[in-house]
Design an enzyme around this catalytic site. Sequence first.
Site, PDB file in Angstrom:
ATOM      1  N   LYS A 257      28.702  33.510  97.232  1.00  0.00           N
ATOM      2  CA  LYS A 257      29.676  32.934  98.142  1.00  0.00           C
ATOM      3  C   LYS A 257      30.245  31.647  97.547  1.00  0.00           C
ATOM      4  O   LYS A 257      29.553  30.941  96.803  1.00  0.00           O
ATOM      5  CB  LYS A 257      29.021  32.581  99.486  1.00  0.00           C
ATOM      6  CG  LYS A 257      28.500  33.744 100.292  1.00  0.00           C
ATOM      7  CD  LYS A 257      27.842  33.244 101.571  1.00  0.00           C
ATOM      8  CE  LYS A 257      27.231  34.370 102.376  1.00  0.00           C
ATOM      9  NZ  LYS A 257      28.250  35.233 102.992  1.00  0.00           N
ATOM     10  N   ARG A 331      23.958  44.942 106.149  1.00  0.00           N
ATOM     11  CA  ARG A 331      23.957  46.369 106.511  1.00  0.00           C
ATOM     12  C   ARG A 331      22.871  47.146 105.759  1.00  0.00           C
ATOM     13  O   ARG A 331      22.408  48.177 106.230  1.00  0.00           O
ATOM     14  CB  ARG A 331      25.339  46.969 106.269  1.00  0.00           C
ATOM     15  CG  ARG A 331      25.798  46.990 104.828  1.00  0.00           C
ATOM     16  CD  ARG A 331      27.306  47.078 104.696  1.00  0.00           C
ATOM     17  NE  ARG A 331      27.962  45.866 105.185  1.00  0.00           N
ATOM     18  CZ  ARG A 331      29.276  45.665 105.122  1.00  0.00           C
ATOM     19  NH1 ARG A 331      30.074  46.575 104.586  1.00  0.00           N
ATOM     20  NH2 ARG A 331      29.796  44.554 105.603  1.00  0.00           N
TER      21      ARG A 331
END
Length: 490
Positions: A257, A331
């Site tokens: 990030k 996920r």
Amino acid sequence: MTLPALSRTSDQFPGSAADAAVLVIADISDSTESLSGHPGLADSLKGIGFTGSPSAFTRVYAPEVTELPFAVVGVGRTPDAAAVRNAVGAALRSLTGFENVSLGLAPGLEEFASAAAEGAVLGGYRFDSYRREPGKSRATSVVLHADLDEQDLSRAVAVGEAVALVKDLVFVPAEWQSPTQLAQSAADSVEGLDVTVEILDEDALAEQGFGGILGVAQGSDRPPRLVRLDYAPENATRHIALVGKGITFDTGGLSLKPAASMVGMKFDMAGAATSVAALRAIAALGLPVHVTAWLCITDNMPSGRALRPGDVIRMLDGTTVEVPNTDAEGRLVMADGLVAASRENPDVIIDVATLTGAIVMALGHRHTGVFGADDAVAEFLSAARAADELAWHMPLPEHMEDSLDSPIADMQNANMSDRMGGASYAGLFLRRFVGRVSDEKDAPRIPWVHLDIAGSGEHNGAPYGFTDKGPTGAMVRSIIAFAEASHTEA
């Protein structure tokens, strides 16, 4: 957690044992009927332009009411439970420096005593920060002058403690919240309740094939954990499975990030915190509903051992997943949790995750995105309305299914060529890991609800109602309401 002790009395407001008093009033723009017993108060409020609009709060000199420091808070012209809950929460947030507070409801608001009790506990929460000098303290004791039975009082406390537990866990810096520590905190939080706890370490995860959790965890020096908590009363009428995302810190892995986006990523375990907190409240209330929570806990870190973009991992059910984006890690761990939960064939699965930035772009910071099977989603949205939490039904478009295809594996965790509809893509990914109600090939999937709390789980603006800046505990109250409705309907 630091919450005010809540009690109730039928004595006349405000009593004599308090340090300060708060009166909840309806809007007095057109009428002062609700303050008919205190005409001087009505005049004083109108004199300073205070009408009682929703959550408006002010301190006022009112010797005709009490010699105590005194404040009023408004609920607007058409009061309901949500308005009262928010107003009382705003008052308890704002009235600092007093240990013992009397809380009264003006005539006409008596029916909202339960909401007032809940607002007092929610608004009175404070985090004991790491500052050397603490700020002004909120009330340590609140006495509600209202006709409220013990069951409603206990529920308000249980709900407040559940929301506080989420906030406490999320506030802890990642350096003091490893997967091992979070797993232990979850176990400690249900101590003394009729809840069994099982914690799988990295060896047990490897032996049983939890490839999603292990794949995300392999870049970290801190090993992962899977926590299973089970509340199974003998008179249970329904089995609800909760699956919570517990990324104790999310750097994005090798798909790193940007620096600004990494700030606050200790928040990425809020789904796991929400799941254990909801189960804790349901058990504390003794609801006749079987609830199992699966907490999927790991760091997502970059290192020489970390997943590389393009690697393939094998999930708990044997599905192979190519990982083009290591920052779509939530996920992956949730998929393993959904498979594990499905193996017990519960009546419904609710997963909770700070899953996508896309849901924030779609719904902002107050609505939770709700995905899943239509009937289950409708049932959950009804519970959310009962809890006065904002939630919105989001689509799972069938035309997007092809975008989950991988050229080398059963599926991929991200479509790097098209980032639009990212929250729905993540929901479609998760749906593939929800089990069937039977072993028959064409059997329907277990009813399933996916809650994306990436926007609603944290509030970075000015405080409002009972909501402070920081973690919100979003969806805890809705899950509790869902369990209560499950018992009622059964």
